[in-house]
Enzyme design. Structure first.
Site, PDB file in Angstrom:
ATOM      1  N   CYS A  81      60.987  99.400   0.429  1.00 11.95           N
ATOM      2  CA  CYS A  81      60.179 100.034   1.488  1.00 11.95           C
ATOM      3  C   CYS A  81      59.695  99.029   2.516  1.00 11.95           C
ATOM      4  CB  CYS A  81      58.989 100.759   0.870  1.00 11.95           C
ATOM      5  SG  CYS A  81      59.463 101.856  -0.478  1.00 11.95           S
ATOM      6  N   GLY A 116      68.863 114.675  -2.761  1.00 11.23           N
ATOM      7  CA  GLY A 116      67.558 115.081  -3.288  1.00 11.23           C
ATOM      8  C   GLY A 116      67.162 114.295  -4.508  1.00 11.23           C
ATOM      9  N   CYS A 200      55.538 111.725  -0.347  1.00 12.56           N
ATOM     10  CA  CYS A 200      56.284 111.657   0.896  1.00 12.56           C
ATOM     11  C   CYS A 200      57.625 112.353   0.713  1.00 12.56           C
ATOM     12  CB  CYS A 200      56.481 110.211   1.338  1.00 12.56           C
ATOM     13  SG  CYS A 200      57.443 109.207   0.201  1.00 12.56           S
TER      14      CYS A 200
END
Ligand SMILES: [Zn+2]
Lengths: 382, 130
Positions: A81, A116, A200
């Site tokens: 991230c 997903g 998120c």
């Protein structure tokens, strides 16, 4: 002595599920827009830094070749991230050392490629083999936080409500609908106490920022932008035994170093874009950034001191919860938000007279570490 | 005169051969840990180097079967049904991620827990009599 570095332009696509776009398709438009609004020609660019985690080989070169931007060094960076912000840090460092004058920084990620589910972590990691996923890490953080403080699950929901209210004002946000505390609490459980609306979303995105030295900025005649006042990158330190998950040392240390570098304190900040991958994170980072000297994190949140009109606007963009979190793109998107806020281009979510901004991303998913990488930047309008 | 020395040949580490955390010891089935022979640091799993002093002389040990639950979550994604996992701080200050079994009383942080083994599965549950 280091040279000053400035952000002179920013561009991004709205984050969302862009299933028909590749990494190239996501990143080329903001790349062109960022160069154009900076008044930078291809021949002005000294180096390209590209943050991504799942783009595969030569992601940066695949993007830049589309506009014939080659020859100069292109550095691909993976720090989960923190990838995009690490790319900013590397570009800043090269300018500050006087090695280059103009750097293009691209943050890009395509998470819909996984169809997903939770973020894929390294299958070589011990805890990943045991079945850890990021929502579980943050959920355990939340369980402990609720146990140790007077925060409630309603406070966790309130973080999401604020994020969505901010995101509703942001044309770049993946989610632009507001939600209520009741809706957040009633959403599908993901990892107790976290519901889906406290996590998120999965999405795709790209953001581009152009950084320039002072002499390049003067040469370009850039009208307004911001100075990089601090650029800090920390790595996690392993703990074999007890670790206080509510006090992530990597973010505390990065904030401490960033304030020292910038010569300011938390009271000076007008806005913060912080790593709210899950709603609990926002409360934890209020403490880490020193916002809670006079008031607890939940009281800052409940009293609206971290929204528009408050002491410091936290995640004016909607943050990761509402704007979205295409891993490698997020760090650059945060800097784009800071750029627009500090240069008066943030539209309906503009913070009046914003001067100081902080951005913070931290990448996790490794056994024994709180997070693997944390990047904090502080910017001053210039 | 030039002095010639031979460069050391670094060895690979067969860390993929020791996947599981459950091992068999004289005292029974226990979680596998590693203790540094030099500085005494305890670590979860099979290690070949001490993360504190970088010592290469380390010993495989059976970790304590009791500890304190630091935190936990009921995980609703990533598998079938609901899975309860948490971090257990074993006595002797080694933290491990673990599956948890919930008994009659709801789990909460700081609960004393103990290791249970069923076949090749292991888990922690509230410690009896504590
Ligand atoms: Zn040692």
């Amino acid at each position: 002595m280091t040279d000053s570095a400035f952000a002179v332009s920013a561009a991004m696509i709205p984050f969302g599920k862009h299933r028909s776009s590749s990494y190239v398709g996501l990143a080329v438009s903001p790349l062109i827009d960022a160069l154009r609004t900076a008044g930078v020609q291809k021949s002005d660019v000294d180096a390209v830094y590209v943050g991504h985690s799942y783009g595969g080989m030569m992601t940066g070169q695949r993007i830049t070749k589309e506009i014939g931007l080659g020859t100069v060094p292109t550095v691909n960076v993976d720090n989960a991230c923190s990838s995009g912000a690490t790319a900013i840090h590397e570009a800043y460092t090269a300018i500050a050392q006087g090695l280059i004058d103009v750097a293009v920084v691209i943050g890009v990620e395509k998470l819909t490629q996984f169809g997903g589910g939770t973020l894929p972590l390294s299958p070589e990691d011990r805890e990943v083999k045991q079945g850890i996923v990021m929502p579980a890490v943050y959920a355990m953080r939340a369980t402990r936080y609720l146990y140790e403080t007077d925060a409630t699950v309603e406070d966790l929901a309130l973080v999401s409500v604020k994020a969505r209210r901010h995101g509703a004002l942001n044309p770049f946000a993946q989610f632009r609908q507001e939600v209520t505390v009741e809706q957040v609490l009633a959403a599908r459980p993901v990892a107790d106490p976290l519901t889906l609306l406290m996590c998120c979303p999965t999405g795709d995105g790209a953001a581009v920022v152009v950084l320039a030295s002072e002499r390049a900025r003067n040469r370009l005649g850039s009208p307004r932008g911001m100075r990089v006042a601090a650029s800090v990158l920390h790595s996690g330190q392993v703990e074999e035994g007890f670790r206080d998950m509510t006090k992530p040392e990597i973010s505390y240390q990065s904030a401490r170093d960033a304030y020292a570098q910038a010569g300011i304190g938390p009271d000076d900040l007008d806005m913060i874009e912080l790593h709210d991958a899950f709603s609990i994170a926002e409360l934890v980072y209020y403490d880490a950034f020193g916002l809670t000297e006079k008031q607890s994190a939940v009281s800052l949140l409940r009293e609206g001191r971290t929204t528009f009109g408050g002491d410091v606007v936290v995640n004016p963009s909607g943050g990761l919860l509402a704007k979205g979190h295409p891993v490698g793109a997020s760090g650059v998107a945060q800097v784009a938000e800071a750029f627009w806020q500090l240069s008066g281009q943030a539209g309906a979510r503009q913070i009046e007279d914003a001067r100081w901004a902080m951005t913070h991303v931290t990448g996790g998913g490794t056994a024994g570490l709180d997070h693997g990488a944390c990047t904090i930047h502080i910017f001053e309008a210039a | 005169m030039t002095v010639h020395t031979e460069a050391p040949v670094s060895a690979t580490i067969a860390d993929l051969e020791s996947d599981g955390l459950l091992g068999t010891f004289p005292q029974g089935r226990r979680l596998v840990g590693t203790v540094c022979d030099h500085c005494g640091q305890s670590m979860i799993g099979t290690r070949i180097v001490c993360s504190r002093c970088v010592g290469r002389e380390v010993s495989r040990v059976a970790l304590p079967t009791t500890g304190t639950l630091y935190s936990f979550t009921r995980l609703h994604v990533g598998g079938e049904g609901v899975r309860v996992i948490g971090y257990v701080d074993l006595d002797g200050d080694v933290r491990t991620l673990a599956d948890l079994r919930e008994g009659g009383t709801p789990l909460r942080p700081d609960t004393r827990v103990e290791l249970g083994v069923e076949g090749d599965d292991w888990f922690f549950a509230a410690a009896a009599g504590e």
